[in-house]
Design a protein around this motif. Structure first.
Motif, PDB file in Angstrom:
ATOM      1  N   ASN A 266       0.854  -1.175   0.000  1.00 32.09           N
ATOM      2  CA  ASN A 266       0.000   0.000   0.000  1.00 32.09           C
ATOM      3  C   ASN A 266       0.898   1.236   0.000  1.00 32.09           C
ATOM      4  N   PRO A 267       0.820   2.044  -1.066  1.00 29.40           N
ATOM      5  CA  PRO A 267       1.755   3.170  -1.175  1.00 29.40           C
ATOM      6  C   PRO A 267       1.572   4.220  -0.077  1.00 29.40           C
ATOM      7  N   ARG A 268       0.478   4.152   0.660  1.00 30.25           N
ATOM      8  CA  ARG A 268       0.200   5.191   1.659  1.00 30.25           C
ATOM      9  C   ARG A 268       0.785   4.861   3.030  1.00 30.25           C
ATOM     10  N   HIS A 269       1.301   3.667   3.201  1.00 29.08           N
ATOM     11  CA  HIS A 269       1.784   3.288   4.535  1.00 29.08           C
ATOM     12  C   HIS A 269       3.297   3.240   4.575  1.00 29.08           C
TER      13      HIS A 269
ATOM     14  N   PRO B 210      -7.843   5.090   1.643  1.00 32.19           N
ATOM     15  CA  PRO B 210      -6.751   6.060   1.479  1.00 32.19           C
ATOM     16  C   PRO B 210      -6.262   6.164   0.045  1.00 32.19           C
ATOM     17  N   ASN B 211      -6.413   5.086  -0.725  1.00 31.59           N
ATOM     18  CA  ASN B 211      -5.896   5.110  -2.082  1.00 31.59           C
ATOM     19  C   ASN B 211      -6.864   5.686  -3.101  1.00 31.59           C
TER      20      ASN B 211
ATOM     21  N   THR C 178      -8.742   8.506  -2.127  1.00 32.18           N
ATOM     22  CA  THR C 178      -9.108   9.847  -1.648  1.00 32.18           C
ATOM     23  C   THR C 178      -8.878  10.912  -2.710  1.00 32.18           C
ATOM     24  N   SER C 179      -7.776  10.791  -3.442  1.00 34.23           N
ATOM     25  CA  SER C 179      -7.491  11.852  -4.415  1.00 34.23           C
ATOM     26  C   SER C 179      -8.622  11.946  -5.430  1.00 34.23           C
TER      27      SER C 179
ATOM     28  N   GLU D 202      -8.734   0.620   5.701  1.00 37.29           N
ATOM     29  CA  GLU D 202      -7.293   0.813   5.851  1.00 37.29           C
ATOM     30  C   GLU D 202      -6.575   0.944   4.521  1.00 37.29           C
ATOM     31  N   HIS D 203      -6.991   0.134   3.559  1.00 34.86           N
ATOM     32  CA  HIS D 203      -6.212   0.064   2.322  1.00 34.86           C
ATOM     33  C   HIS D 203      -6.911   0.716   1.136  1.00 34.86           C
TER      34      HIS D 203
ATOM     35  N   ARG E 224       4.631  -0.142   9.113  1.00 32.51           N
ATOM     36  CA  ARG E 224       3.239  -0.597   9.136  1.00 32.51           C
ATOM     37  C   ARG E 224       3.009  -1.706   8.104  1.00 32.51           C
TER      38      ARG E 224
END
Lengths: 282, 529
Positions: free
Chosen positions: A112-115, B185-186, B188-189, B181-182, A119
């Protein structure tokens, strides 16, 4: 590459008579047709054994991997880890799953590129009833990262700061962090450059020497499997057509499909021997 | 970059803040009462007293704008809030249960809202609850729900296929938890963009009349789908004829006869010595001042296969892009790239465009990216032909069929009407190859053509490439990181490292003895692997 010697055979992962169907429906009222992606797949992975699985794309390797990980149900047969089924009534068996981990092919898609790394690699802790907290957690992260040749301080970084080879090391760290009994490498080095691939394979052999690992190494590339497995299975159209000690299968293949696979693999010509045909370079 | 260094962000934030400020201040103070009629002072020009002038009834326009901002803001925030607050969870849920009855239920419910005339709903709400801003907000909000649900589901579905979600599932995380969680967030843009558009549309109409307000959401409905279909892949790209604003266009060189290049088909030098087809001399490329290629030199003769090898980042692809004239924006090239004696670096973009596809073709690593998923393979190959020649449609199609036949996709087994997704990776690569060689270019550049394929398919494609080179007398520049792949078919090997050529030579000689330590390492790695 030298793998550590293999311990005595104790069955760990048992796959018996597994079949997996996909149902296709053509058109709105078309009849549903069954496509059997796996047929009567039977094998055993022993404790401490490094098993390879090769075949071309579409032969059922990924289907088998997904079934082993309990992501999909199978229509026939059973998959058990130490006697416990991996998939029980519509759900993956958590007790089994915490003993298995996976490393995927795409080093760019499997995080996941956001973590942050810390994590990302602690995600398997979710499988534990009492995951380590605070200092113990940080120590586990550092240990896993250092085991794969990364620095403990890398835990603070985001995944885009790493190269493909480093990402694959991080993926291995994620698989190692809960010390699983079985790791499935699903085309884990296929997307890497040759030199980076060699480094990752070296790392794998190195890990085996330090702690006995049991893994299933899935690849379409025979040459990769050769260096990191004790035993290899060749799959064609959903069936295992040949299995045996890696060296024996690769040097003296009995099934025509294995022979075709070996013949197709590109090899560097041996410069010691005279060329069969003169190169047409000017 | 800190946020305040982004000019567009600062300007946008300042304007938005001004708008919010005007709305807030209007709660306690406006220059005039915006409802007070002052007929004698109607239609005044903007001035020191009435900053924006007055309207037909002498009301102060500036005061009205301040008060109106309040309502517009409320409508925008609340209507989008309703749409997002309900639509996003629905979409996430539908994606997590994709294919199940819940997914069907949610999506068909959405269709129902979409299908229902928005005007009727708005009238219904107004008729039931009476007119007013609150009812307008609700009406617009309801129409925003399916917009966000569809957008979220579409984006989330793509993510559910990704390996990191699979990894989370292997960690036994619940679908709900993975969604939060996954997935969320991906996307949102995407949601922020859609939210911005929706709020702009929601606040656009004067919210005093709920009918006009809800009618707007119909326009918003177009948002997600229209955006998703945008596709930069053009059929002509596989042959390299991708129109691109040129950084070189303004310094056009002497106008040579571009045709001479394009026409001299096949073996144009009967009986002559093998002529150098491509010569790259002292090619250096900088991107925004950072050097990426340094003094690269290589030559390629007709009918020859030259392998360009090195690790990722060594400059292989940059070299091929320089040859095609497809360098990214901000890149400057020095040196010479001679194709049959003509320097490509001095060509203008239109001239290069004519050469790409005709004189040089290119195939890529991932064949799917070079093919347009919504066009049939026959159409794509025929279009490549028609871009460069004035052939009538039927003839172009015939030629396309012949070309597909040549690359091993005979029409009786692979109908021209097939779509890329109906083919395997190797077959797609064959289509890409048919497009690249449709006009019989004299130079073919293959950038990692087999890296995405498995060994047996790889062997077939390499075999095909070798056959085509021999038949057409093309020169083939084969770019790969895997020396073993090319050792069987390449005549010469060029090894690159960090943007420079470190070693080159005839294949066998180079494999027998490597002078440069980097080549030794690369070959050692290939032997171990």
């Amino acid at each position: 590459m030298n793998l550590a010697p293999r311990p005595a055979a104790v069955p760990l992962l048992s796959v018996t008579g597994v079949a997996r169907d996909y149902i296709h429906r053509t058109g709105l009222f078309g009849r549903a047709t069954r496509f059997r992606a796996l047929q009567d797949v039977t094998f055993t992975l022993h404790r401490g054994e490094r098993l390879g699985l090769v075949g071309e794309s579409g032969c059922g390797k990924s289907t088998l991997t997904r079934a082993l990980l309990g992501l999909d149900p199978v229509q026939e047969g059973s998959i058990t880890l130490d006697g416990a089924p991996v998939f029980t009534d519509h759900h993956a068996n958590t007790a089994v799953r915490r003993r298995m981990q996976v490393v995927f092919q795409d080093p760019y898609g499997s995080f996941n590129p956001r973590h942050r790394v810390d994590r990302l690699i602690t995600e398997p802790f979710h499988l534990l009833d009492h995951p380590p907290q605070g200092r113990a957690r940080a120590a586990a992260v550092a240990e896993a990262l250092e085991a794969v040749g990364m620095a403990a301080s890398d835990a603070e970084k985001f995944i885009h700061e790493f190269s493909g080879g480093q990402r694959q090391r991080i993926a291995i760290a994620r698989a190692l962090i809960i010390k699983p009994d079985v790791i499935v490498f699903d085309e884990a080095v296929s997307a890497l450059d040759v030199s980076v691939r060699a480094q990752v394979l070296d790392l794998l052999a190195d890990l085996c020497r330090r702690t006995p690992l049991s893994y299933l190494f899935v690849s379409h590339d025979l040459s990769v499997v050769r260096s990191v497995t004790d035993r290899v299975m060749v799959m064609q159209a959903g069936r295992i057509v040949e299995a045996g000690p890696t060296e024996a299968v690769l040097t003296a293949p009995t099934h025509p499909y294995t022979r075709a696979l070996i013949a197709a693999a590109p090899v560097l010509p041996d410069p010691q021997r005279p060329p069969h045909e003169p190169a047409s370079a000017p | 970059m800190k946020w305040y260094q982004s000019r567009s962000l600062v300007i946008g934030a300042a304007l938005s803040a001004l708008f919010v400020l005007a709305a807030l201040v209007s709660l306690v103070w406006t220059p005039f009462n915006y409802e007070t009629l002052d007929i004698p002072n109607k239609l005044q020009r903007p001035g020191s007293l009435h900053w924006f002038g007055t309207d037909h009834f002498g009301r102060d326009i500036f005061s009205m704008i301040m008060a109106g901002a309040r309502i517009s803001l409320a409508v925008a925030v609340l209507a989008v809030g309703i749409g997002m607050g309900i639509g996003v969870p629905l979409g996430l849920w539908a994606a997590a249960r994709s294919g199940g009855w819940l997914d069907e239920f949610i999506m068909r419910g959405n269709d129902l809202v979409f299908a229902f005339p928005s005007l009727v709903i708005a009238i219904l709400i107004t008729a039931t609850f009476g007119p007013g801003a609150v009812n307008a907000i609700i009406a617009i909000g309801i129409f925003n729900i399916p917009v966000f649900a569809r957008l979220t589901r579409g984006a989330a579905l793509g993510l559910w296929e990704r390996d990191f979600i699979l990894a989370a599932r292997v960690a036994s995380k619940s679908r709900l938890r993975i969604s939060v969680e996954h997935v969320l967030p991906n996307i949102t843009s995407l949601l922020i963009v859609q939210g911005t558009i929706s709020s702009a549309l929601a606040s656009w109409p004067r919210p005093v009349s709920p009918t006009s307000g809800s009618g707007r959401s119909r326009r918003a409905k177009l948002g997600p789908d229209a955006g998703r279909c945008a596709d930069a892949r053009h059929p002509c790209f596989a042959s390299g004829a991708h129109p691109r604003p040129s950084h070189r266009g303004d310094r056009a060189g002497p106008q040579p006869d571009g045709r001479r290049l394009a026409r001299s088909d096949g073996p144009a030098h009967p009986g002559g010595a093998p002529m150098t087809l491509l010569a790259v001399e002292n090619l250096s490329v900088d991107i925004h001042g950072t050097p990426v290629l340094r003094d690269v030199g290589l030559t390629l003769d007709k009918g020859q296969i030259v392998a360009l090898t090195g690790e990722s980042g060594s400059g292989k692809s940059m070299t091929s892009l320089s040859i095609m004239g497809l360098l990214p924006q901000g890149a400057t090239a020095r040196g010479r790239v001679l194709l049959e004696g003509v320097d490509l670096l001095t060509r203008t973009e239109p001239q290069l465009c004519a050469l790409r596809g005709r004189a040089m073709g290119m195939i890529f690593q991932e064949p799917m990216t070079a093919l347009n998923p919504v066009h049939s393979i026959g159409r794509q190959v025929a279009e490549t032909i028609r871009i460069h020649t004035a052939l009538p449609r039927a003839e172009a199609r015939e030629q396309a069929a012949a070309m597909l036949d040549r690359v091993g996709l005979p029409a009786h087994r692979f109908a021209l009407s097939r779509f890329p997704h109906e083919l395997s990776g190797g077959q797609r690569q064959r289509v890409g190859l048919a497009m690249a060689i449709a006009l019989r270019p004299r130079l073919l550049i293959a950038d990692e053509p087999t890296t995405a394929l498995d060994v047996t398919t790889q062997a077939q494609i390499l075999d095909l490439l070798q056959g085509l080179v021999a038949d057409f007398g093309m020169g083939l520049l084969l770019i790969t990181h895997d020396l073993a792949v090319v050792s069987q078919i390449a005549d010469r090997i060029v090894v690159m490292q960090k943007g420079a050529v470190v070693e080159h030579g005839a294949t066998r000689a180079l494999l027998a003895e490597q002078r440069h330590p980097y080549s030794r390492m690369l070959i050692g790695a290939a032997r171990v692997g």
